[in-house]
Design a protein around this motif. Structure first.
Motif, short mmCIF file in Angstrom:
data_model
loop_
_atom_site.label_atom_id
_atom_site.label_comp_id
_atom_site.label_asym_id
_atom_site.label_seq_id
_atom_site.Cartn_x
_atom_site.Cartn_y
_atom_site.Cartn_z
N THR A 269 0.83 -1.20 0.00
CA THR A 269 0.00 0.00 0.00
C THR A 269 0.87 1.25 0.00
OG1 THR A 269 -1.74 -1.17 1.18
CG2 THR A 269 -1.83 1.24 1.24
N LEU A 270 1.90 1.26 0.82
CA LEU A 270 2.79 2.43 0.88
C LEU A 270 3.58 2.59 -0.41
CD1 LEU A 270 4.04 2.16 4.56
CD2 LEU A 270 2.53 3.90 3.61
N VAL A 271 4.07 1.49 -0.97
CA VAL A 271 4.79 1.57 -2.25
C VAL A 271 3.88 2.16 -3.32
CG1 VAL A 271 5.82 0.21 -4.12
CG2 VAL A 271 6.42 -0.29 -1.73
N ASN A 272 2.68 1.61 -3.44
CA ASN A 272 1.75 2.09 -4.46
C ASN A 272 1.34 3.54 -4.23
OD1 ASN A 272 1.81 -0.36 -5.81
ND2 ASN A 272 0.06 -1.16 -4.67
N GLU A 273 1.12 3.91 -3.00
CA GLU A 273 0.73 5.29 -2.69
C GLU A 273 1.85 6.25 -3.07
OE1 GLU A 273 -1.78 8.38 -0.93
OE2 GLU A 273 -2.04 6.52 -2.03
N PHE A 274 3.08 5.89 -2.72
CA PHE A 274 4.20 6.78 -3.06
C PHE A 274 4.36 6.90 -4.57
CE2 PHE A 274 8.54 7.63 -4.29
CZ PHE A 274 8.71 8.87 -3.69
N LEU A 275 4.32 5.78 -5.28
CA LEU A 275 4.48 5.83 -6.73
C LEU A 275 3.39 6.66 -7.38
CD1 LEU A 275 5.50 2.13 -7.37
CD2 LEU A 275 6.98 4.15 -7.57
N GLU A 276 2.17 6.50 -6.90
CA GLU A 276 1.06 7.24 -7.49
C GLU A 276 1.16 8.74 -7.21
OE1 GLU A 276 -2.60 9.09 -8.22
OE2 GLU A 276 -1.97 8.75 -6.18
N ILE A 277 1.36 9.09 -5.97
CA ILE A 277 1.35 10.52 -5.63
C ILE A 277 2.60 11.25 -6.14
CG2 ILE A 277 2.39 10.37 -3.31
CD1 ILE A 277 -0.46 12.69 -4.52
N SER A 278 3.69 10.55 -6.27
CA SER A 278 4.92 11.23 -6.71
C SER A 278 4.96 11.46 -8.21
CB SER A 278 6.15 10.46 -6.26
OG SER A 278 6.23 9.20 -6.89
N TYR B 90 3.49 15.52 1.03
CA TYR B 90 2.79 14.27 1.29
C TYR B 90 3.60 13.09 0.75
CZ TYR B 90 -0.79 10.68 1.31
OH TYR B 90 -1.49 9.52 1.52
N ALA B 91 4.15 13.23 -0.44
CA ALA B 91 4.96 12.16 -1.03
C ALA B 91 6.19 11.88 -0.16
CB ALA B 91 5.40 12.53 -2.44
N ARG B 92 6.83 12.91 0.34
CA ARG B 92 7.99 12.72 1.21
C ARG B 92 7.58 12.04 2.52
NH1 ARG B 92 9.34 18.17 -0.79
NH2 ARG B 92 11.07 17.90 -2.25
N TYR B 93 6.42 12.37 3.03
CA TYR B 93 5.91 11.73 4.24
C TYR B 93 5.71 10.23 4.00
CZ TYR B 93 2.40 10.04 7.49
OH TYR B 93 1.70 9.27 8.37
N ILE B 94 5.06 9.88 2.90
CA ILE B 94 4.82 8.46 2.58
C ILE B 94 6.16 7.75 2.40
CG2 ILE B 94 3.86 6.87 0.87
CD1 ILE B 94 1.79 8.18 2.74
N HIS B 95 7.11 8.39 1.75
CA HIS B 95 8.44 7.80 1.55
C HIS B 95 9.11 7.55 2.90
CE1 HIS B 95 12.70 7.60 0.35
NE2 HIS B 95 12.23 7.15 -0.80
#
Length: 85
Positions: free
Chosen positions: A20-29, A45-50
């Motif tokens: 979920t975190l990998v996909n969220e980061f790839l999508e938002i970045s 937000y992308a940096r936070y997820i990373h």
């Protein structure tokens, strides 16, 4: 435009599955259109997820990002994240 549901609390994101975190980061970045009020908010937000992904899953999170970038399907973010930020 449909509003995308993002993590709303630290508690929800910290308990998220690795994928979920990998996909969220790839999508938002990499997304061109987003629901954030400006580009800086999206990048934060992308940096936070990373950061959460790195803290929770360490090298596995980073390796999965690198593997995805290597396919050429998803481009690396155009803004610095991680140790280069």
């Amino acid at each position: 435009m449909q509003r995308i549901q993002r993590f709303t609390t630290f508690d929800k994101s910290i308990k998220s599955a690795h994928e979920t975190l990998v996909n969220e980061f790839l999508e938002i970045s990499t997304v061109a259109q987003h629901e954030f009020t400006n580009e800086l908010a999206r990048q934060r937000y992308a940096r936070y997820i990373h950061a959460v992904g790195c803290l929770q899953y360490g090298d596995k999170f980073l390796a999965d990002l690198e593997a995805t970038y290597a396919t050429g399907v998803v481009a690396r973010p155009t803004f610095p994240v991680g140790e280069s930020a």
